[in-house]
Structure formats: C-alpha cells, structure tokens
Design an enzyme around this catalytic site. Sequence first.
Site, mmCIF file in Angstrom:
data_model
loop_
_atom_site.group_PDB
_atom_site.id
_atom_site.type_symbol
_atom_site.label_atom_id
_atom_site.label_comp_id
_atom_site.label_asym_id
_atom_site.label_seq_id
_atom_site.Cartn_x
_atom_site.Cartn_y
_atom_site.Cartn_z
ATOM 1 N N GLU A 1 -23.723 -57.952 -28.231
ATOM 2 C CA GLU A 1 -24.920 -57.112 -28.475
ATOM 3 C C GLU A 1 -25.463 -57.363 -29.884
ATOM 4 O OE1 GLU A 1 -25.745 -53.271 -30.549
ATOM 5 O OE2 GLU A 1 -24.175 -52.854 -29.068
ATOM 6 N N HIS A 2 -24.569 -57.444 -30.869
ATOM 7 C CA HIS A 2 -24.983 -57.710 -32.247
ATOM 8 C C HIS A 2 -25.629 -59.085 -32.382
ATOM 9 C CE1 HIS A 2 -23.129 -54.796 -35.310
ATOM 10 N NE2 HIS A 2 -23.060 -54.189 -34.144
ATOM 11 N N HIS B 1 -19.571 -55.673 -27.384
ATOM 12 C CA HIS B 1 -20.262 -55.142 -28.567
ATOM 13 C C HIS B 1 -20.662 -56.275 -29.517
ATOM 14 C CE1 HIS B 1 -20.055 -53.523 -32.756
ATOM 15 N NE2 HIS B 1 -20.905 -52.668 -32.242
ATOM 16 N N GLU C 1 -18.028 -52.110 -39.836
ATOM 17 C CA GLU C 1 -18.384 -51.051 -38.895
ATOM 18 C C GLU C 1 -17.128 -50.388 -38.317
ATOM 19 O OE1 GLU C 1 -20.775 -50.562 -34.647
ATOM 20 O OE2 GLU C 1 -21.159 -52.343 -35.862
#
Length: 428
Positions: free
Chosen positions: A70-71, A67, A143
């Site tokens: 991906e950012h 993840h 997040e």
Amino acid sequence: MQVIENLKVKEKLYKEKLDNGLTVMIIPKKGIQKKYIIWGTNYGSNDSVFVVPGENEATTVPNGVAHFLEHKLFEQENGTNSLDTLTSIGVEANAYTTNDHTAYLYECTDNFYEALDEFMDYVQHPYFTDENVEKEKGIIGQEIMMYDDYPDWRVYLNAMNAMYHNNPIKIDITGTIETIRKIDKEILYKCYNTFYNPSNMVLVVSGDFEPEKILEEIKKRLINKKSNGEIKRIYPDEPENIVQEKIEQKLEVSQPVYAIGIKDKVINCSSDNVNEIVKKHIAIEILLNLIIGRSSELYKKLYNEGIIYTQPSLDYEFGKTYAHVLITGQSNNPEKVYEEFKKEISKMKENGVNKEDAERIKKMIYGGYIKEYDDVVDISRMFLADYFKGINSFDYLDEIEGINVEYLNQMLNNVFKEEKMVISIVKN
C-alpha cells in the site's frame, strides 16, 4: 448493468462485472458536490500464506507485505509520488490496509477526471526497486515503533492476542521490524500480481454521476489484464476457546484504556448465509446498546459513579476467519467496568430482553443506517467493505425489521458467553 434499488433510502446501486473480472459499483447522488472513489483489493494483512493461481505449492510471505505494498504503490518510475500529485490538484487522497482488504481512495469537488487519470495509473503500475524498497523499510519501521507506544492500538492488539491462539488477526497489520526486513521487490511483485488482479478487486464511486458515463471513463483507463482465477488462501486452525482472560500493559496514559472482547463463532461467508450474518450483526449491535450504550442503566450507573466519562465504542468485527465483539473505552477502573458488564449480561439473560427498550434501540440504529446514505464517503466505504464479506449493504435496511425479542435473546445466549470474554488494559 445491474440496477439494485432500495426504496427505504430511495437509492440505486448500479453494478457491473467487467470482462476482466473487475466489479464496479456506482451510487449516483444527484446535486451533491462532493465526489468519492475507492478502489479495493481483497487482500489484507491476514493473507500471508496462499497458492498463486496456476501454481501447486503454497507461497508464504513475511507479515506486513499488504501494508508495505500500500505504501509503495504511490511511488512512480519518473520520481514523482502520486499522493503529492493528487494533493497538488486539490484532491484529498489516501489509502489504508485492514486484515481483509487494501483500499486506495480520493475525494474532491473539482478535477475529478484529472485525478482519475493519476489514480488509475498508479494503482495499475507498480514500481519497485531494491533501493526504494530498502528506503521504505526505514519509514515503515518508524511507523511500527510509533504504534508500539500508541495505547489505543496496543490495547486492541493485546485483546486480539488474549482471544486468538493462531489467527493472523492477532498480528500487527504493519508487521514487525524483523518481518519487514525480509521483504524485497520480488515478494512485492509476486503479491501485487496475485492479489491486484481485476478479478480480486472492486471499485466503488459515488457522487453526481451518470452511471453509464462514469463506467465508460473507468473502462478507458483500465489496462488490458485478464482474470487470473481463484486465489487459494491458507489460514491456521483456530480453537474456539480464548487464550487468557486478562492481559495488561503499562504505557504513559492519562487514564487507563480498556478493551473487552468476546470471541464468537465464525459464520461461513457464503451466499446461503448472508442474511444470517447481517441479522446477527444487527442483533449484536442492538444488544450492546441495551447492555452498555448511552441510554442503558449500566452506562448511567458507571457514569454517575465517575468510573467512565464517555460512552465506550461498541463493535462487532467479523471476516472470513474471525468474529468478535469489542467494547473499548477509558476508565479509572477498567476491572469494575468489566465486572459490571458481566453482571448486566447475567441479569439480562435471567430476565430476558425488554421489548420496549429493544424497539427503541432498533429505531435508533435504523436511523443511523439511513444517515450513512447522506454521505458519499460513508456509502462508498460501506459498500466496499461489505462486498468483500459477500454482503450488499442494502441488506441491513431490509433485515433489521425482522429482528424480534426472541432472536435477541437467542443471540444474547449464543454470543455473550463469560468463558469467551477477555479484558485488555493499558495503564500508567
């Protein structure tokens, strides 16, 4: 280029494996204005222990790296952010990470090839520094905290924890504040170079394209990178039994949310088992609709008694190392929904599946499959997700016809076992 045609939906899939190992799939849609492209890598949050091709020792990375990567891919060395660049030319771009794969995508009606330049550039050129990695930890940390207070996510993750002992599917895709602190640029580059190799990726595009032309445009924008061989992924052993039947959490919610899970046996995703996996998936979809779908007796009863107000979401989630049924929704009495659900399964096992009801649900599901082919987004995402499971999405259209009452009864008894059931509840 391989051409696979399905006459039921009058669609063609053009498929080619390039010299560098990248698989490209093209689904032309004549006369459709919208264009959609999605580029995925067979790398998700579950892949935290692996052997890099050419190495002998296993590498273990902190939870949340897929993840995090991906950012970070959107950030460019020249100070720009590719997401902003694509938005500025009228393109709707995004990315997501799942347990099994990571994907980058955009859709548009105009400026497709201009967007393709940026899209294929940023996915192939990572830029990580000590500074930008540290900065991202703060953003992802926020997040994580936000999702900690999100009832729908908590009820899902708690259900995974109730079903699974060791499987990484029980771990939050984003990781935790503690695990992301351990991520540095060296870890990101190692995971990028291992998993973002063309041989571990697939690119799917759908719209009004000439297959040969769009394939050439894609090839022109690929950097020279060789296939790096097979990545060995290491997963912990998982017992067949569940951890606990019930799990509860208190959060601020207007009405309790629940998730009923049924842990299932994993079918090895090999080419020999593809038809069985697809058949089983369809059968479970039919059974769930028969048990608690909108037209079921149980749904009508619970609705009329004011226990539920909307149809629950009905899913069968599966991958290389996990498989489970999941029913999620809202109710002022989740325990009652759970008890009635179990009673309905017992009754159906005793009486057998009703043939007429099963045929009606089968037609409804088949209609839903057909409808997915109307939308370039649905088609592309479906083909990408299925590809990583070793499935050609057309298989669902072919296999549904062969599902009969005998097979449904078999799946009902094999999968819907009370000792494998859990309930997760989030209430005020």
